[in-house]
Design an enzyme around this catalytic site. Structure first.
Site, PDB file in Angstrom:
ATOM      1  CG  ASP A   3      -0.576  -8.977  -3.449  1.00 25.60           C
ATOM      2  OD1 ASP A   3      -1.226  -9.413  -2.342  1.00 25.60           O
ATOM      3  OD2 ASP A   3       0.602  -8.169  -3.248  1.00 25.60           O
ATOM      4  NE  ARG A  60      -6.907  -3.695  -2.721  1.00 25.25           N
ATOM      5  CZ  ARG A  60      -8.003  -4.746  -1.606  1.00 25.25           C
ATOM      6  NH1 ARG A  60      -9.001  -3.774  -0.928  1.00 25.25           N
ATOM      7  NH2 ARG A  60      -6.909  -5.649  -0.716  1.00 25.25           N
ATOM      8  CG  HIS A 118      -5.929  -4.942  -6.966  1.00 22.43           C
ATOM      9  ND1 HIS A 118      -5.159  -3.937  -6.513  1.00 22.43           N
ATOM     10  CD2 HIS A 118      -5.738  -5.457  -6.083  1.00 22.43           C
ATOM     11  CE1 HIS A 118      -4.184  -4.001  -5.067  1.00 22.43           C
ATOM     12  NE2 HIS A 118      -4.480  -5.109  -5.038  1.00 22.43           N
TER      13      HIS A 118
END
Ligand SMILES: *[C@@H]1O[C@H](CO)[C@@H](O)[C@H](O)[C@H]1NC(C)=O
Ligand SMILES: *[C@@H]1O[C@H](CO)[C@@H](O)[C@H](O)[C@H]1NC(C)=O
Ligand SMILES: *[C@@H]1O[C@H](CO)[C@@H](O)[C@H](O)[C@H]1NC(C)=O
Ligand SMILES: *[C@@H]1O[C@H](CO)[C@@H](O)[C@H](O)[C@H]1NC(C)=O
Ligand SMILES: *[C@@H]1O[C@H](CO)[C@@H](O)[C@H](O)[C@H]1NC(C)=O
Ligand SMILES: *[C@@H]1O[C@H](CO)[C@@H](O)[C@H](O)[C@H]1NC(C)=O
Length: 398
Positions: free
Chosen positions: A304, A111, A39
């Site tokens: 991540d 998000r 994101h």
């Protein structure tokens, strides 16, 4: 018999010649693309920050962990950049793509959904491309969860030992903690007055490990991570530099020092449990095995930790991404590309991500001023100098 042996030897030599010559990966056409994206810029998780410093924290314009307007804008620029690249490569037919051509799936967190939306709305203007996600959830879709899967005691012991070894007396972490003690003036903070944590270098972490859950580290490590992550997001968001960390982080050296905790967060909490059992890894392997039946473009938007897990589980050579302090930068994408010269197909994988200053600056990307692009190489696939490895080899060895 002799003739047969000679024949076999000759065949081997022929095969060797073909192998040594390698393949000529030129005049290639882009056939399929799978983008695994993190994101874009979010508001930091700020609920507990007030405990770590009694100095005033800058006000936050939106809810914790939600994509910011600038994050949406920069992801739109990414979408435009990719659409320029697709045009250049004559990758997609003109006009709006149909559902069999473009498939977009995001984690159920706000998000990640908003990032996918921003990307496709710019990549395919006025096309209303659907963003799919798990409708019953508002946070972690099992596909994107990165939890402990191996339930054996042996694995647990190994993981706990390794995490503790990486955490204890780590000079890089101690340097971050010393710096944060000063920046936060932690001696005047609530955690000092109420919980007796008045010096991050002097308290210990506890690691909890439960099958089916994320590895959680409580203590100075998590506190430092949350604080630095907030500074980084505020920096990307364009907050005036004197309002970030009360004006005490103004040089690249200082940023490099304190962001070590975000890099180590990936290494310590997640790489340690890199696991081919992770659903996303299994999903990608299955997808590539059946890739002929898959849409031309697939976009998966997660976190991540998903990029970390996939990079490790699939066995990419480790890379340091230039011009970034984050190990898996915000808005970054691992781009799996299938190219063809009409006889054979090739895999090429690139990490496409915004640099530290591109995020701060917020200017548009274009083919002339692209985001950062780094070729990723698999340890086990015969990759040429441009990063191409034979598609069949990739799929066979997966
Ligand atoms: C490259 O490929 C295209 C389409 O397959 C073909 O028309 C062209 O002649 C090829 N060019 C060279 C230099 O091989
Ligand atoms: C976009 O698609 C969604 C779902 O397919 C639909 O509900 C919505 O009305 C569409 N919006 C526009 C502007 O066409
Ligand atoms: C969502 O919940 C409904 C009702 O409980 C259920 O029927 C449906 O299968 C669920 N969808 C998914 C994707 O799990
Ligand atoms: C679980 O971990 C143990 C110990 O490291 C290992 O021997 C075993 O193969 C792992 N199981 C799976 C399914 O990966
Ligand atoms: C931290 O752990 C070390 C080694 O186990 C121990 O000696 C020390 O007393 C602990 N410190 C605190 C504050 O608990
Ligand atoms: C920063 O933005 C300006 C204007 O938007 C642009 O000209 C410049 O190239 C950008 N610098 C970087 C490092 O992206």
């Amino acid at each position: 018999m002799v003739a047969k042996i000679i024949c076999l030897i000759l065949m081997k030599i022929l095969i060797l010649i073909v192998l040594c010559e390698g393949f000529s990966a030129n005049n290639l056409t882009l056939k399929q693309v799978l983008i695994l994206s993190r994101h874009n810029i979010k508001y930091p998780w700020s609920n507990v920050l007030h405990k770590y410093s009694s100095k005033p924290w800058p006000p936050q314009a939106g809810a914790s962990e939600v994509l910011t307007p600038k994050g949406a804008q920069l992801e739109g620029y990414m979408g435009e950049y990719f659409s320029e690249w697709f045009k250049k490569e004559h990758f997609l037919p003109e006009g709006c793509p149909d559902e069999d051509t473009v498939y977009v799936y995001a984690n159920a967190a706000s998000r990640t959904k908003a990032t996918a939306r921003a990307f496709v709305d710019s990549a395919f203007k006025s096309c209303n491309v659907s963003v799919l996600y798990h409708k019953n959830l508002t946070d972690w879709d099992p596909l994107f969860r990165f939890v402990v899967y191996n339930s054996t005691e042996a694995y647990k012991d190994k993981v706990l030992q390794e995490i503790n070894r990486k955490l204890r007396n780590n000079p890089k972490l101690l340097a971050v903690y010393s710096e944060l003690n000063k920046i936060l003036e932690i001696e005047d903070s609530q955690v000092c007055k109420q919980d007796g944590i008045c010096d991050l270098t002097q308290s210990n972490d506890t690691v909890s490990y439960e099958v089916g859950k994320f590895v959680v580290i409580e203590g100075p490590f998590r506190k430092a991570y949350l604080v630095v992550n907030a500074f980084v997001m505020n920096y990307y968001n364009g907050m005036p530099i004197q309002d970030i960390a009360w004006g005490q982080v103004t040089t690249l050296e200082k940023w490099n020092l304190i962001t070590e905790v975000t890099r180590l967060n990936q290494v310590i909490r997640f790489t340690t449990v890199a696991d081919r059992e992770a659903p996303l890894v299994k999903y990608l392997i299955k997808t590539f095995k059946e890739y002929d039946e898959m849409p031309k473009l697939m976009l998966l938007v997660g976190h991540d930790i998903n990029l970390n897990c996939v990079a490790n589980a699939l066995g990419f050579k480790s890379i340091d991404l230039p011009n970034q302090f984050e190990k898996y930068p915000i808005g970054g994408k691992i781009v799996f590309q299938r190219w063809t010269d009409s006889k054979s197909d090739y895999l090429k994988v690139e990490y496409v991500y915004p640099s530290w200053s591109q995020l701060r600056n917020g200017s548009k990307y274009s083919l002339e001023s692209p985001p950062q692009t780094v070729v990723m190489r698999l340890n086990w696939c015969n990759t040429d100098e441009h990063g191409f490895c034979p598609w069949n080899e990739f799929v066979d060895k997966l």
